[in-house]
Design a protein around this motif. Structure first.
Motif, PDB file in Angstrom:
ATOM      1  N   ASP A 432       0.811  -1.214   0.000  1.00  0.00           N
ATOM      2  CA  ASP A 432       0.000   0.000   0.000  1.00  0.00           C
ATOM      3  C   ASP A 432       0.849   1.270   0.000  1.00  0.00           C
ATOM      4  N   ARG A 433       2.026   1.225   0.620  1.00  0.00           N
ATOM      5  CA  ARG A 433       2.824   2.448   0.789  1.00  0.00           C
ATOM      6  C   ARG A 433       3.930   2.601  -0.277  1.00  0.00           C
ATOM      7  N   CYS A 434       4.447   1.500  -0.759  1.00  0.00           N
ATOM      8  CA  CYS A 434       5.580   1.565  -1.687  1.00  0.00           C
ATOM      9  C   CYS A 434       5.127   1.154  -3.082  1.00  0.00           C
ATOM     10  N   SER A 435       5.664   1.832  -4.076  1.00  0.00           N
ATOM     11  CA  SER A 435       5.275   1.551  -5.455  1.00  0.00           C
ATOM     12  C   SER A 435       6.085   0.435  -6.078  1.00  0.00           C
ATOM     13  N   GLY A 436       7.252   0.150  -5.561  1.00  0.00           N
ATOM     14  CA  GLY A 436       8.096  -0.873  -6.142  1.00  0.00           C
ATOM     15  C   GLY A 436       8.740  -1.734  -5.079  1.00  0.00           C
ATOM     16  N   PRO A 437       9.592  -2.696  -5.507  1.00  0.00           N
ATOM     17  CA  PRO A 437      10.265  -3.561  -4.527  1.00  0.00           C
ATOM     18  C   PRO A 437      11.260  -2.771  -3.686  1.00  0.00           C
ATOM     19  N   GLY A 438      11.594  -3.361  -2.545  1.00  0.00           N
ATOM     20  CA  GLY A 438      12.523  -2.703  -1.638  1.00  0.00           C
ATOM     21  C   GLY A 438      11.811  -1.796  -0.666  1.00  0.00           C
ATOM     22  N   LEU A 439      12.556  -1.391   0.344  1.00  0.00           N
ATOM     23  CA  LEU A 439      11.990  -0.564   1.398  1.00  0.00           C
ATOM     24  C   LEU A 439      11.973   0.881   0.950  1.00  0.00           C
ATOM     25  N   CYS A 440      10.801   1.467   0.924  1.00  0.00           N
ATOM     26  CA  CYS A 440      10.659   2.862   0.523  1.00  0.00           C
ATOM     27  C   CYS A 440      10.706   3.756   1.746  1.00  0.00           C
ATOM     28  N   SER A 441      10.789   5.038   1.504  1.00  0.00           N
ATOM     29  CA  SER A 441      10.907   6.009   2.605  1.00  0.00           C
ATOM     30  C   SER A 441       9.647   6.042   3.472  1.00  0.00           C
ATOM     31  N   ALA A 442       8.508   5.686   2.876  1.00  0.00           N
ATOM     32  CA  ALA A 442       7.261   5.715   3.646  1.00  0.00           C
ATOM     33  C   ALA A 442       7.241   4.693   4.758  1.00  0.00           C
ATOM     34  N   MET A 443       8.104   3.671   4.625  1.00  0.00           N
ATOM     35  CA  MET A 443       8.124   2.629   5.655  1.00  0.00           C
ATOM     36  C   MET A 443       9.332   2.709   6.565  1.00  0.00           C
ATOM     37  N   VAL A 444      10.176   3.676   6.326  1.00  0.00           N
ATOM     38  CA  VAL A 444      11.359   3.804   7.188  1.00  0.00           C
ATOM     39  C   VAL A 444      10.930   4.196   8.597  1.00  0.00           C
ATOM     40  N   ASN A 445      10.043   5.161   8.675  1.00  0.00           N
ATOM     41  CA  ASN A 445       9.512   5.576   9.972  1.00  0.00           C
ATOM     42  C   ASN A 445       8.023   5.236  10.031  1.00  0.00           C
ATOM     43  N   MET A 446       7.740   3.960  10.039  1.00  0.00           N
ATOM     44  CA  MET A 446       6.341   3.534  10.007  1.00  0.00           C
ATOM     45  C   MET A 446       5.657   3.766  11.348  1.00  0.00           C
ATOM     46  N   ASP A 447       4.362   3.977  11.253  1.00  0.00           N
ATOM     47  CA  ASP A 447       3.544   4.199  12.436  1.00  0.00           C
ATOM     48  C   ASP A 447       3.126   2.836  13.008  1.00  0.00           C
ATOM     49  N   GLY A 448       3.438   2.644  14.299  1.00  0.00           N
ATOM     50  CA  GLY A 448       3.108   1.353  14.925  1.00  0.00           C
ATOM     51  C   GLY A 448       1.625   1.070  14.955  1.00  0.00           C
ATOM     52  N   LYS A 449       0.819   2.109  15.112  1.00  0.00           N
ATOM     53  CA  LYS A 449      -0.626   1.914  15.146  1.00  0.00           C
ATOM     54  C   LYS A 449      -1.142   1.472  13.788  1.00  0.00           C
ATOM     55  N   GLU A 450      -0.528   2.019  12.739  1.00  0.00           N
ATOM     56  CA  GLU A 450      -0.923   1.613  11.397  1.00  0.00           C
ATOM     57  C   GLU A 450      -0.524   0.166  11.140  1.00  0.00           C
ATOM     58  N   LEU A 451       0.679  -0.197  11.600  1.00  0.00           N
ATOM     59  CA  LEU A 451       1.117  -1.591  11.445  1.00  0.00           C
ATOM     60  C   LEU A 451       0.202  -2.535  12.212  1.00  0.00           C
ATOM     61  N   LEU A 452      -0.266  -2.101  13.398  1.00  0.00           N
ATOM     62  CA  LEU A 452      -1.178  -2.931  14.197  1.00  0.00           C
ATOM     63  C   LEU A 452      -2.463  -3.218  13.432  1.00  0.00           C
ATOM     64  N   SER A 453      -2.978  -2.212  12.734  1.00  0.00           N
ATOM     65  CA  SER A 453      -4.212  -2.432  11.974  1.00  0.00           C
ATOM     66  C   SER A 453      -4.002  -3.461  10.868  1.00  0.00           C
ATOM     67  N   PHE A 454      -2.805  -3.454  10.250  1.00  0.00           N
ATOM     68  CA  PHE A 454      -2.518  -4.452   9.223  1.00  0.00           C
ATOM     69  C   PHE A 454      -2.357  -5.847   9.854  1.00  0.00           C
ATOM     70  N   ILE A 455      -1.778  -5.909  11.048  1.00  0.00           N
ATOM     71  CA  ILE A 455      -1.614  -7.208  11.735  1.00  0.00           C
ATOM     72  C   ILE A 455      -2.988  -7.799  12.064  1.00  0.00           C
ATOM     73  N   ARG A 456      -3.881  -6.965  12.583  1.00  0.00           N
ATOM     74  CA  ARG A 456      -5.200  -7.473  12.960  1.00  0.00           C
ATOM     75  C   ARG A 456      -6.014  -7.920  11.754  1.00  0.00           C
ATOM     76  N   ALA A 457      -5.638  -7.452  10.556  1.00  0.00           N
ATOM     77  CA  ALA A 457      -6.414  -7.762   9.356  1.00  0.00           C
ATOM     78  C   ALA A 457      -5.869  -8.957   8.573  1.00  0.00           C
ATOM     79  N   VAL A 458      -4.775  -9.580   9.021  1.00  0.00           N
ATOM     80  CA  VAL A 458      -4.185 -10.681   8.255  1.00  0.00           C
ATOM     81  C   VAL A 458      -5.109 -11.893   8.281  1.00  0.00           C
ATOM     82  N   ASN A 459      -5.012 -12.667   7.247  1.00  0.00           N
ATOM     83  CA  ASN A 459      -5.776 -13.912   7.141  1.00  0.00           C
ATOM     84  C   ASN A 459      -5.034 -14.820   6.168  1.00  0.00           C
TER      85      ASN A 459
END
Length: 918
Positions: A432-459
């Motif tokens: 959702d945050r990066c347009s291509g492979p590899g770690l983009c700048s949007a994920m360098v300082n990721m928000d933990g709360k945002e990551l939590l929402s993605f964790i709760r949504a896994v299936n």
């Protein structure tokens, strides 16, 4: 207000962290110095932890060592719970980094710490995870040369895998949530962690103990146990698990807690023996629900063995017992039959291949692997080995699974699922945050709360093929396997799968086996179930304990706790679980109470019929005419009805039968007594008139006599008609007559609606006629003996009165008897038959005898006038006084009708008179 308090709490925690950071740094420095002498260990600057570099760093918390004693933080190494689980995380990281479809061109790194199975020590270690999020102020610090210090940049941990113990996870979660670092546990099951307000950044791939407690409650219920004890290890896991079980038991209301025992965190000598003795205070509560750690389980079983309680307790263990061998080694007989629960899992074959391939040379990244090697193979590595006193030196060529036993630890699957859950969340976030492979700048300082929402949504499907999902509280769905520890005939032991629980219990009852191969289900109840027909009287304060009280009398068991009275026409069934209609009876023709009256009645009917036929055949003979043909037929009709009434009195009641009873019950006696009263009254009036004058009294002709008789009978019929109009005949069932104390003997009596009062009224008029007739019989007792018509009537009435005087106490004296219907019916019918028999025998049998056997006496005589009859009667009265002085003389005078008298000293003299008009 809540936001201000939250900021204040966070500021306070940050201050505490700043104070603790120097200690952590000094500990790291000292560990670095110690690690320099160990060339086989990688990353010596982080010897207290495992560090693998990567684009994204995940933290890990594992109980590599047991809790230390006497102030020492860490104790002995945990091979399975520590090393197996730790290696499972490393193995999962390797697989993810090699997977081109999961986080492509993004490498995961790790920072794994040892919790030493102690919550306070784990808190100190977990501060490492938040160092990168705390800015250090170096303005007051200067180097020796005066330059400002250069701080090494710590690794930024985006998520933490762990911890194992619930108490450790709770302690760590309170810190991680302040810095918005998501935490995914692989083993913590305390229900407290489901609180999404206090532990909002906590998730777990194992179901909480609330599910486990429900599964254990379902097991207890399926076994039919309602009286159990609980045993918990002090701490969040044990106490919250037992609390959840007790809460469910209170809500369901079907299980009572006899004892709730807690094992202290630091038990004193003899503590476990006291625990067993306390459990024995309620011996009926054989089932023990255990939420205890592995060490406490082992020591509880050992204490039960020392106290000779093998086979008494029925252990129900939580997932901390599961299918582990270590708690039951050496005490198999005590543990036999134990039912344990474990989150549904499967062995990961790829991990088995991976772990068996591990060696000292290819696993340098695990700083504790050398210690594991020594412990696993029982050898010593060089001069600095951590297994002192071992005579055997390690060669480094040993192989896991070949030179030592190996069995995959039960939580390996969940460790890998936890790592993969974070990886899948990062993958979706990356997409959702990066347009291509590899770690983009949007994920360098990721928000933990945002990551939590993605964790709760896994299936996704986990390492064992089971779905991995989270609910709104971060809990995994409840899926458990149910085991039983069994000893088979070859004395080999095994944990046998006997069922599973997925929101509901599926248990194979036929697979259960108890002590000594017993297949019968043991009990754990305070009180045995009450038998059918008994209610439970609950003991105050102990809802699962009761006394059984039988429902007595006409009460039945309406519920487990109540007895209710059956309706009036019903009685309890054999089991007293319901009501059934009371059997309805009537007087049967085969009953002795019916046979005797019927026999008498039949004889009387035959005799009466014979007399009537005889009179009809000899209708014009002197004796028949002298007896008064018309009145004789009326009297014989009454006698016949007295006999006939026996049959409707015994017949099964219905409307027709009841109608016949009302009509004929008093009619037969009324016919008889009316005819006799008319005759006695006639005799009385004739002789009273003869004393005064020679003229005949009025109303003495046959027509007049018939008119008087039928007038008296019509009064009886009029009363019956009024009775019919006021209360039409019907039947009813009298359930009170034979309502005995024993409901089994209770009967309903089918009756006609003829009460005792109605019976008295029906017979009362006939009895009044009988009494009046008796009075006239007494008055005519002075009639000369030659006029012998009055004498038989007198004797008939005397005898009839005696019969009915005997009838009254017998009939009404048995009103309360259980045999009332039989006695009263038999008494009434026999009394009527006897009355008829007396009249028939005394009035007509002598005449029939004369007609049949002495026809020479049944000849016509010359008629006389009434004046001659009175004269003869007067003379005969005087002669009768002389007859008393001459016993050899015989003077007989009979008042006849239409017979000419002849005087003879040896033959009967007939005195007759001509009929007079009214």
């Amino acid at each position: 207000m809540a936001r201000d308090s939250r900021h204040a709490w966070r500021s306070l925690c940050c201050l505490v962290l700043l104070l603790l950071l120097p200690m952590v740094s000094s500990t790291s420095s000292s560990n670095q110095k110690l690690a320099l002498g160990e060339p086989q260990l990688a990353q010596p600057e982080h010897a207290h932890s495992i560090r693998l570099d990567g684009d994204i760093i995940l933290g890990g918390l594992f109980p590599v060592h047991a809790r230390g004693e006497r102030g020492v933080p860490c104790g002995e190494l945990k091979k399975e719970k520590g090393i197996h689980r730790l290696e499972a995380m490393l193995f999962a990281i390797d697989l993810i980094n090699k997977d081109p479809d999961l986080l492509p061109n993004v490498t995961l790194g790790v920072r794994i710490l040892d919790t030493c199975s102690r919550d306070t020590y784990a808190l100190e270690q977990s501060l490492t995870f938040v160092q990168a999020l705390i800015e250090r102020d170096g303005s007051d610090v200067r180097c020796a040369n005066g330059d400002p210090p250069i701080f090494a940049k710590p690794d930024k941990v985006v998520g933490v895998i762990g911890a194992a113990a619930s108490s450790v996870s709770i302690m760590v979660a309170n810190i991680l949530r302040l810095f918005k670092i998501p935490q995914v546990s692989y083993a913590s099951t305390a229900p407290e962690l489901s609180d999404n307000v206090r532990y909002d950044f906590f998730s777990r791939v194992v179901p909480p103990d609330s599910y486990q407690a429900q599964a254990m409650m379902d097991i207890v219920t399926a076994m039919g146990w309602n009286y159990v004890s609980t045993l918990a290890s002090e701490g969040n896991y044990g106490e919250s698990g037992v609390e959840a079980f007790i809460h469910i038991s209170r809500e369901s209301g079907g299980v009572c807690i006899a004892q709730s025992v807690k094992v202290p965190r630091e038990p004193r000598p003899g503590e476990f023996d006291k625990t067993i003795q306390r459990l024995m205070e309620t011996p009926n509560a054989r089932a023990v629900i255990m939420f205890a750690n592995e060490d406490d389980i082992r020591r509880i079983l050992d204490a039960a063995k020392r106290n000779n309680q093998s086979g008494h307790f029925l252990w129900v263990g939580s997932d901390s017992w599961g299918s582990k061998i270590s708690p039951v080694v050496g005490q198999e007989k005590v543990a036999e039959g134990a039912i344990t629960i474990l989150p549904k899992r499967a062995s990961v074959d790829a991990f088995d291949r991976y772990f068996r391939s591990r060696s000292l040379s290819n696993n340098r990244r695990n700083i504790w692997f050398a210690e594991f090697w020594e412990e696993n193979f029982g050898c010593k590595l060089g001069m600095h080995g951590k297994k002192p006193g071992s005579p055997k030196k390690c060669t480094g060529l040993e192989k896991v699974g070949r030179d030592s036993t190996y069995e995959q630890e039960g939580k390996v699957q969940f460790v890998m699922d936890a790592v993969y859950a974070v990886a899948h969340a990062l993958h979706r976030m990356h997409r959702d945050r990066c347009s291509g492979p590899g770690l983009c700048s949007a994920m360098v300082n990721m928000d933990g709360k945002e990551l939590l929402s993605f964790i709760r949504a896994v299936n996704f499907n986990g390492s064992a093929g089971t779905p991995v999902t989270f609910n709104e509280n971060g809990d995994a769905p409840g899926r458990y396997d149910i085991f039983q520890y069994q000893i088979n005939n070859q004395s080999t032991t095994e944990y046998k799968v006997i069922g599973q629980w997925t929101n509901q219990l599926h248990l194979n009852m036929e697979a259960l086996q108890w002590a000594s191969g017993d297949w019968s289900l043991p009990g754990s109840v305070c009180s045995l179930p009450c038998r059918t027909g008994e209610r439970k009287k609950v003991v105050k304060g102990a809802p699962c304990c009761w006394h059984c009280e039988r429902c007595e009398g006409y009460h039945f068991q309406a519920s487990q706790f109540t007895c209710e009275l059956c309706s009036y026409e019903q009685r309890p069934d054999h089991n007293r679980t319901g009501c059934q209609p009371i059997p309805i009876i009537k007087l049967e023709w085969s009953s002795p109470w019916a046979v005797v009256p019927v026999f008498i009645s039949v004889l009387g009917i035959i005799a009466t019929t014979f007399v009537i036929l005889t009179f009809v055949r000899h209708n014009d003979t002197p004796i028949v005419r002298a007896a008064g043909r018309e009145m004789s037929y009326v009297l014989l009709t009454g006698i016949f009805l007295c006999y006939v009434i026996t049959f409707p009195m015994i017949a099964a009641p219905d409307v027709v039968v009841c109608s016949f009873r009302r009509i004929f019950l008093g009619l037969g006696m009324c016919f008889s007594n009316a005819a006799l009263l008319t005759k006695t009254n006639r005799i009385h009036r004739i002789f009273e008139q003869g004393k005064k004058a020679v003229t005949a009294p009025r109303f003495i002709s046959p027509t007049s006599q018939l008119f008087i008789t039928f007038f008296l009978i019509s009064l009886q019929l009029l009363g019956v008609l009024i009775w019919f109009a006021v209360d039409p005949p019907h039947t009813f069932v009298d359930f009170g007559e034979q309502r005995t104390q024993d409901p089994e003997k209770a009967r309903g009596v089918l009756k006609c609606d003829i009460s005792d009062l109605s019976l008295i009224c029906s017979l009362g008029y006939s009895i009044l006629l009988m009494v009046t007739c008796t009075v006239y019989a007494i008055k005519t007792r002075g009639v000369p003996e030659t006029f012998n018509e009055a004498k038989p009537i007198g004797f008939t009435m005397y005898t009839t009165c005696i019969i009915w005087l005997a009838f009254i106490p017998i009939f009404f004296g048995t009103a309360q008897s259980a045999e009332r219907m039989y006695i009263q019916t038999a008494t009434l019918t026999v009394s009527l038959s006897l009355s008829a028999s007396v009249s028939l025998g005394m009035l007509y049998m002598p005449k029939v005898y004369t007609i049949l056997f002495h026809p020479e006496l049944n000849v016509p005589k010359r008629k006389r006038s009434f004046k001659a009859i009175v004269t003869v009667a007067t003379m005969t009265s005087k002669l009768s006084q002389l007859a008393a002085e001459r016993p050899n003389g015989e003077v007989k005078t009979e008042l006849c009708e239409g017979v000419e008298p002849t005087v003879s000293s040896t033959k009967t003299t007939y005195v007759s008179y001509t009929n007079h008009a009214i």
